[in-house]
Design a protein around this motif. Structure first.
Motif, PDB file in Angstrom:
ATOM      1  N   LYS A 200       0.828  -1.199   0.000  1.00 59.33           N
ATOM      2  CA  LYS A 200       0.000   0.000   0.000  1.00 59.33           C
ATOM      3  C   LYS A 200       0.865   1.252   0.000  1.00 59.33           C
ATOM      4  CE  LYS A 200      -3.573   2.386   2.736  1.00 59.33           C
ATOM      5  NZ  LYS A 200      -4.445   2.292   3.936  1.00 59.33           N
ATOM      6  N   GLU A 201       1.874   1.272   0.872  1.00 58.23           N
ATOM      7  CA  GLU A 201       2.704   2.471   1.005  1.00 58.23           C
ATOM      8  C   GLU A 201       3.557   2.711  -0.223  1.00 58.23           C
ATOM      9  OE1 GLU A 201       5.993   4.493   3.985  1.00 58.23           O
ATOM     10  OE2 GLU A 201       4.200   3.511   4.722  1.00 58.23           O
ATOM     11  N   LEU A 202       4.145   1.651  -0.763  1.00 63.24           N
ATOM     12  CA  LEU A 202       5.071   1.849  -1.875  1.00 63.24           C
ATOM     13  C   LEU A 202       4.369   1.880  -3.226  1.00 63.24           C
ATOM     14  CD1 LEU A 202       8.047   2.090  -2.772  1.00 63.24           C
ATOM     15  CD2 LEU A 202       8.021  -0.367  -3.120  1.00 63.24           C
ATOM     16  N   VAL A 203       3.682   0.796  -3.560  1.00 61.56           N
ATOM     17  CA  VAL A 203       3.154   0.659  -4.918  1.00 61.56           C
ATOM     18  C   VAL A 203       1.955   1.572  -5.153  1.00 61.56           C
ATOM     19  CG1 VAL A 203       2.357  -0.977  -6.656  1.00 61.56           C
ATOM     20  CG2 VAL A 203       3.958  -1.732  -4.909  1.00 61.56           C
ATOM     21  N   ILE A 204       1.091   1.706  -4.147  1.00 62.67           N
ATOM     22  CA  ILE A 204      -0.124   2.505  -4.342  1.00 62.67           C
ATOM     23  C   ILE A 204       0.112   3.979  -4.036  1.00 62.67           C
ATOM     24  CG2 ILE A 204      -2.514   2.838  -3.595  1.00 62.67           C
ATOM     25  CD1 ILE A 204      -2.658  -0.144  -3.033  1.00 62.67           C
ATOM     26  N   GLN A 205       0.594   4.267  -2.823  1.00 62.66           N
ATOM     27  CA  GLN A 205       0.709   5.661  -2.407  1.00 62.66           C
ATOM     28  C   GLN A 205       1.877   6.378  -3.060  1.00 62.66           C
ATOM     29  OE1 GLN A 205       0.700   5.506   1.907  1.00 62.66           O
ATOM     30  NE2 GLN A 205      -1.499   5.160   2.000  1.00 62.66           N
ATOM     31  N   ARG A 206       3.013   5.689  -3.213  1.00 60.17           N
ATOM     32  CA  ARG A 206       4.193   6.348  -3.769  1.00 60.17           C
ATOM     33  C   ARG A 206       4.162   6.399  -5.283  1.00 60.17           C
ATOM     34  NH1 ARG A 206      10.300   5.679  -1.528  1.00 60.17           N
ATOM     35  NH2 ARG A 206      11.327   7.142  -2.938  1.00 60.17           N
ATOM     36  N   TYR A 207       3.823   5.259  -5.910  1.00 61.68           N
ATOM     37  CA  TYR A 207       3.839   5.202  -7.366  1.00 61.68           C
ATOM     38  C   TYR A 207       2.471   5.469  -7.989  1.00 61.68           C
ATOM     39  CZ  TYR A 207       8.552   3.316  -7.155  1.00 61.68           C
ATOM     40  OH  TYR A 207       9.888   3.158  -6.934  1.00 61.68           O
ATOM     41  N   LYS A 208       1.459   5.579  -7.153  1.00 58.95           N
ATOM     42  CA  LYS A 208       0.097   5.854  -7.631  1.00 58.95           C
ATOM     43  C   LYS A 208      -0.368   4.798  -8.638  1.00 58.95           C
ATOM     44  CE  LYS A 208       0.403   9.648  -5.260  1.00 58.95           C
ATOM     45  NZ  LYS A 208      -0.204   9.728  -3.903  1.00 58.95           N
ATOM     46  N   ASN A 262      -3.114 -12.524  -6.098  1.00 58.31           N
ATOM     47  CA  ASN A 262      -2.406 -11.998  -7.258  1.00 58.31           C
ATOM     48  C   ASN A 262      -2.579 -10.490  -7.301  1.00 58.31           C
ATOM     49  OD1 ASN A 262      -1.357 -14.282  -9.191  1.00 58.31           O
ATOM     50  ND2 ASN A 262      -3.313 -14.986  -8.373  1.00 58.31           N
ATOM     51  N   ILE A 263      -1.491  -9.788  -7.556  1.00 62.29           N
ATOM     52  CA  ILE A 263      -1.508  -8.329  -7.650  1.00 62.29           C
ATOM     53  C   ILE A 263      -1.440  -7.948  -9.119  1.00 62.29           C
ATOM     54  CG2 ILE A 263      -0.386  -6.191  -6.959  1.00 62.29           C
ATOM     55  CD1 ILE A 263       0.895  -7.724  -4.653  1.00 62.29           C
ATOM     56  N   ASN A 264      -2.465  -7.245  -9.583  1.00 57.22           N
ATOM     57  CA  ASN A 264      -2.525  -6.803 -10.976  1.00 57.22           C
ATOM     58  C   ASN A 264      -2.447  -5.291 -11.049  1.00 57.22           C
ATOM     59  OD1 ASN A 264      -2.954  -9.502 -11.919  1.00 57.22           O
ATOM     60  ND2 ASN A 264      -5.094  -9.316 -11.290  1.00 57.22           N
ATOM     61  N   MET A 265      -1.851  -4.796 -12.121  1.00 56.21           N
ATOM     62  CA  MET A 265      -1.729  -3.358 -12.345  1.00 56.21           C
ATOM     63  C   MET A 265      -2.316  -3.008 -13.701  1.00 56.21           C
ATOM     64  SD  MET A 265       1.743  -1.000 -12.384  1.00 56.21           S
ATOM     65  CE  MET A 265       2.421  -1.789 -13.848  1.00 56.21           C
ATOM     66  N   GLY A 269      -4.737   0.747 -20.287  1.00 55.35           N
ATOM     67  CA  GLY A 269      -5.849  -0.131 -20.588  1.00 55.35           C
ATOM     68  C   GLY A 269      -5.528  -1.607 -20.535  1.00 55.35           C
ATOM     69  N   GLU A 270      -4.284  -1.964 -20.196  1.00 60.30           N
ATOM     70  CA  GLU A 270      -3.865  -3.366 -20.130  1.00 60.30           C
ATOM     71  C   GLU A 270      -3.718  -3.805 -18.679  1.00 60.30           C
ATOM     72  OE1 GLU A 270      -0.241  -6.271 -21.778  1.00 60.30           O
ATOM     73  OE2 GLU A 270      -0.200  -4.101 -22.140  1.00 60.30           O
ATOM     74  N   ILE A 271      -4.221  -4.989 -18.354  1.00 62.34           N
ATOM     75  CA  ILE A 271      -4.080  -5.553 -17.016  1.00 62.34           C
ATOM     76  C   ILE A 271      -2.835  -6.428 -16.990  1.00 62.34           C
ATOM     77  CG2 ILE A 271      -5.141  -6.957 -15.219  1.00 62.34           C
ATOM     78  CD1 ILE A 271      -6.589  -4.357 -15.713  1.00 62.34           C
ATOM     79  N   ILE A 272      -1.892  -6.093 -16.111  1.00 61.34           N
ATOM     80  CA  ILE A 272      -0.614  -6.794 -16.034  1.00 61.34           C
ATOM     81  C   ILE A 272      -0.472  -7.404 -14.643  1.00 61.34           C
ATOM     82  CG2 ILE A 272       1.887  -6.558 -16.274  1.00 61.34           C
ATOM     83  CD1 ILE A 272       1.083  -3.698 -17.585  1.00 61.34           C
ATOM     84  N   ASN A 273      -0.196  -8.687 -14.605  1.00 62.18           N
ATOM     85  CA  ASN A 273       0.094  -9.325 -13.321  1.00 62.18           C
ATOM     86  C   ASN A 273       1.527  -8.991 -12.923  1.00 62.18           C
ATOM     87  OD1 ASN A 273       1.273 -12.209 -12.006  1.00 62.18           O
ATOM     88  ND2 ASN A 273      -0.580 -11.376 -11.100  1.00 62.18           N
ATOM     89  N   ILE A 274       1.699  -8.322 -11.790  1.00 63.00           N
ATOM     90  CA  ILE A 274       3.044  -7.907 -11.378  1.00 63.00           C
ATOM     91  C   ILE A 274       3.570  -8.701 -10.184  1.00 63.00           C
ATOM     92  CG2 ILE A 274       2.792  -5.575 -12.294  1.00 63.00           C
ATOM     93  CD1 ILE A 274       2.327  -4.624  -9.386  1.00 63.00           C
ATOM     94  N   GLY A 275       2.702  -9.479  -9.531  1.00 62.05           N
ATOM     95  CA  GLY A 275       3.196 -10.224  -8.384  1.00 62.05           C
ATOM     96  C   GLY A 275       2.121 -11.083  -7.757  1.00 62.05           C
ATOM     97  N   ASP A 276       2.537 -11.892  -6.785  1.00 58.33           N
ATOM     98  CA  ASP A 276       1.583 -12.712  -6.061  1.00 58.33           C
ATOM     99  C   ASP A 276       2.161 -13.088  -4.702  1.00 58.33           C
ATOM    100  OD1 ASP A 276       3.503 -14.579  -6.825  1.00 58.33           O
ATOM    101  OD2 ASP A 276       2.036 -16.160  -7.144  1.00 58.33           O
ATOM    102  N   GLY A 277       1.337 -13.729  -3.886  1.00 60.99           N
ATOM    103  CA  GLY A 277       1.772 -14.130  -2.558  1.00 60.99           C
ATOM    104  C   GLY A 277       0.791 -15.104  -1.945  1.00 60.99           C
ATOM    105  N   GLY A 278       1.138 -15.615  -0.785  1.00 63.98           N
ATOM    106  CA  GLY A 278       0.255 -16.537  -0.093  1.00 63.98           C
ATOM    107  C   GLY A 278       0.987 -17.241   1.035  1.00 63.98           C
ATOM    108  N   PHE A 279       0.234 -18.027   1.788  1.00 65.84           N
ATOM    109  CA  PHE A 279       0.798 -18.780   2.905  1.00 65.84           C
ATOM    110  C   PHE A 279       1.368 -20.106   2.407  1.00 65.84           C
ATOM    111  CE2 PHE A 279      -2.199 -15.899   4.895  1.00 65.84           C
ATOM    112  CZ  PHE A 279      -1.459 -15.423   5.969  1.00 65.84           C
TER     113      PHE A 279
END
Length: 307
Positions: A200-208, A262-265, A269-279
């Motif tokens: 949230k802090e880096l990808v969303i708030q910093r890079y918008k 999965n984290i998409n950006m 107009g293009e949806i790009i998968n940039i990362g993922d995570g899980g337990f």
């Protein structure tokens, strides 16, 4: 691969050669292989080295701007450090079978090496191994959760699509969070909260960045419904402005436990998968302690720069 091996062994006149080599002690096997590679290297000329540079996809330089890449690495690691996530500088090599030993990666998709090593293919594996070693040797106590992160260029042997955006080696930011079960999924909530706060802090708030998240249900928890609901509510609470999709198909896999995200950006107009995570249960298995909880995630740094 099996057919190729069979053909080679037949040509050598010893179809049991592989079994004989596997029966050698590890040190003897390494000594033999070192002798073989030394003999091979003695036959290679400088001209052939240049030819290999032209044909070997594992050594081709990336098209990513190195200044932008290292700047991005610094920003990720600096933000993580500020949030109490400890950056670790990894070796470019990993213990042999550090990916395949967990049962989800074929060793053929990893570049194996000598001296009991392989080229690093996943930094989250190594962070989890480092954490497990510290827990087993009592150099660390994760009663209060521990969070490690790193950036690394990794090398993978599988064939990627020829899109101009896929390479045998690429950069990843990886994060591993470790803690002890506290009941009522409190540990899992703490681990997930920390990682979501970072993104949230880096990808969303910093890079918008215009992100969306897909949360997928996985098997591995007795109360799968309750666990998934608890984690979904946490994601919605921490990231209220990020679109959240739920995949409720209860899937069994040998990788994630309970859930993965999965984290998409969206860009142009293009949806790009940039990362993922899980337990995952990796630290449980390495320490033989069912109370261990582990959350991993990763972001493709090259993807952020190439798209």
């Amino acid at each position: 691969m099996e057919e190729i091996t069979k053909r080679i062994l037949t040509q050598l006149g010893d179809t049991e050669l592989v079994e004989k080599l596997l029966a050698l002690p590890g040190a003897d096997f390494n000594s033999l292989m070192l002798k073989v590679f030394q003999a091979q290297s003695d036959k290679v000329t400088p001209v052939e080295v240049v030819k290999a540079m032209q044909t070997n996809r594992f050594v081709v330089p990336s098209d990513v701007d190195p200044v932008a890449y290292h700047t991005l690495e610094t920003e990720f690691l600096t933000t993580a450090h500020k949030l109490g996530i400890k950056p670790i500088l990894l070796s470019p090599s990993a213990p042999f079978a550090s990916s395949s030993a967990f049962g989800y990666v074929d060793q053929k998709n990893v570049v194996s090496a000598l001296r009991g090593t392989e080229i690093l293919s996943d930094p989250t594996n190594m962070l989890a191994i480092i954490l497990a070693e510290k827990l087993k040797s009592m150099k660390a106590d994760n009663t209060t959760p521990i969070h490690y992160c790193t950036t690394a260029r990794v090398l993978r042997a599988q064939v990627f699509p020829n899109t101009g955006r896929h390479f045998a080696h690429f950069g990843l930011f990886g994060m591993v969070s470790s803690g002890k079960d506290k009941g009522s999924y409190r540990c899992e909530q703490e681990l997930l909260f920390k990682q979501l706060t970072f993104y949230k802090e880096l990808v969303i708030q910093r890079y918008k960045a215009n992100l969306s998240i897909v949360l997928s249900k996985r098997r591995g928890y007795t109360d799968g419904e309750g666990f998934f609901k608890s984690m979904a509510e946490l994601v919605a609470r921490v990231l209220p402005d990020v679109p959240l999709s739920l995949n409720l198909v209860d899937q069994e896999n040998n990788y994630y436990q309970g859930l993965n995200y999965n984290i998409n950006m969206e860009k142009d107009g293009e949806i790009i998968n940039i990362g993922d995570g899980g337990f995952v249960d990796w630290i449980q298995r390495m320490t033989n302690n069912k109370k261990e909880r582990c959350l991993i995630s990763g972001i493709g740094l090259d993807r952020l720069l190439l798209y």
